[in-house]
Design an enzyme around this catalytic site. Structure first.
Site, short mmCIF file in Angstrom:
data_model
loop_
_atom_site.label_atom_id
_atom_site.label_comp_id
_atom_site.label_asym_id
_atom_site.label_seq_id
_atom_site.Cartn_x
_atom_site.Cartn_y
_atom_site.Cartn_z
N HIS A 92 -21.62 -3.31 31.86
CA HIS A 92 -22.84 -3.56 30.06
C HIS A 92 -22.65 -4.74 29.11
O HIS A 92 -23.24 -5.35 28.75
CB HIS A 92 -23.39 -2.43 30.05
CG HIS A 92 -23.93 -2.43 28.59
ND1 HIS A 92 -25.09 -2.71 28.80
CD2 HIS A 92 -23.83 -2.06 27.25
CE1 HIS A 92 -26.07 -1.83 27.49
NE2 HIS A 92 -24.78 -2.43 26.46
N HIS A 110 -25.26 -8.48 27.07
CA HIS A 110 -25.05 -9.20 25.86
C HIS A 110 -24.96 -10.37 26.24
O HIS A 110 -25.04 -11.03 25.03
CB HIS A 110 -24.16 -8.10 24.70
CG HIS A 110 -24.27 -6.66 24.66
ND1 HIS A 110 -25.89 -6.70 23.71
CD2 HIS A 110 -24.10 -5.92 25.11
CE1 HIS A 110 -25.90 -5.09 23.43
NE2 HIS A 110 -25.19 -4.92 24.78
N GLU A 148 -30.76 -3.45 22.55
CA GLU A 148 -30.82 -2.92 23.99
C GLU A 148 -31.93 -2.98 24.85
O GLU A 148 -31.76 -3.03 26.02
CB GLU A 148 -30.08 -1.36 23.39
CG GLU A 148 -28.59 -1.55 22.96
CD GLU A 148 -27.61 -2.02 24.05
OE1 GLU A 148 -27.59 -2.56 25.31
OE2 GLU A 148 -26.87 -2.19 23.75
FE LIG Z 1 -24.84 -2.21 24.41
#
Ligand SMILES: [Fe+2]
Length: 292
Positions: free
Chosen positions: A131, A136, A177
């Protein structure tokens, strides 16, 4: 981890530096752990083209992230430094808000170093290295998004003085997000929580369940969110330049005072002033609620 923690008391855990970072210890990853990364990567590499915003795919390419295995943060950071001056540092778990914001303000992205187990491919509550890094880091190679992330960290340090972290956290949630962006007549993905999830990278664009609403900074900062299911509202930005400009041009101190006097907005609400791209059926959320 990528999300700020509500806590803040105490110092770093044993073995961590004063800024809470730890060594990634890349050589300690097992073949099985690298294989989990490769499996997740392959699934998202099939899913994302034509769904994700172009700079995300460009970031994967520029940062050499198609190379098999969990990325070595040192190597990744060298490439990221050359692109936008950012680097990736490992932390052991959730870090206090002040630490999280401080790293962002210095153009350092804090990432978990553990990877989920093969039984957790579809769902994981705590963000892992897939993740944090796959989700990101590619966007941090985009100069405008990179500036937005730094501005967010600087804004977070200021927000702590006003007791308004939870409102600023909503901005992070609904952009970094779970953000969507306009791309001509289409919508595209850019939020890390979406692009690192096979299920949500389909749901966020294809499902008729969620609302998709035009991004408005004040509106977003009043809107609750759910952390244990797909989102009921997605907010659509016009461009990264516009997102950065709105963030830099806003005087947050009076805004926090103004918002403190207003009620929160429910997670699936549509307001008369909203720009509605999609009015969702919310069938996904209703079905969940009917489960015994
Ligand atoms: Fe995150």
């Amino acid at each position: 981890m990528a999300e700020p923690d509500a806590g803040g008391a105490g110092g770093p855990p044993p073995g961590a530096a004063r800024d809470w970072t730890i060594a990634q210890n890349w050589r300690a990853y097992s073949a099985a752990e690298h294989a989990v990364w490769d499996q997740l990567y392959a699934a998202q590499a099939r899913m994302l083209p034509n769904r994700v915003v172009a700079p995300f795919m460009a970031g994967l390419e520029r940062l050499g992230m198609s190379k098999p295995g969990i990325p070595d943060f040192e190597e990744l950071s060298q490439r990221l430094q050359a692109a936008t001056g950012w680097s990736v540092v490992a932390v052991a778990g959730l870090v206090p808000d002040e630490v999280f914001f401080g790293h962002l303000a210095q153009r350092r992205f804090v990432a978990g170093r553990f990877i989920r187990s093969p039984e957790q491919l579809e769902y994981l509550q705590e963000p892992d290295v897939f993740h944090d890094v796959f989700g990101h880091v590619p966007m941090l190679a985009h100069p405008v998004f990179a500036d937005y992330m730094q501005a967010y960290g600087q804004g977070g340090l200021r927000a702590m003085r006003f007791g308004s972290i939870h409102r600023l956290s909503r901005l992070y949630w609904y952009t970094v997000e779970f953000g969507l962006i306009r791309d001509g007549a289409d919508l595209k993905l850019y939020g890390a929580g979406i692009v690192s999830s096979r299920g949500e990278s389909s749901f966020a664009l294809d499902s008729d369940s969620p609302n998709r609403l035009g991004f408005d900074l004040r509106r977003v900062m009043r809107t609750k969110y759910c952390i244990d299911d797909y989102q009921r509202n997605y907010f659509v930005i016009d461009s990264f330049e516009d997102l950065l400009r709105q963030t830099l041009d806003t005087d947050f101190a009076p805004l926090y005072a103004e918002l403190a006097a207003l009620p929160d907005i429910e997670i699936d609400a549509i307001l008369p002033a909203d720009r509605v791209f999609t009015r969702g059926t919310q069938t996904h959320a209703k079905r969940d609620h009917e489960r015994p």
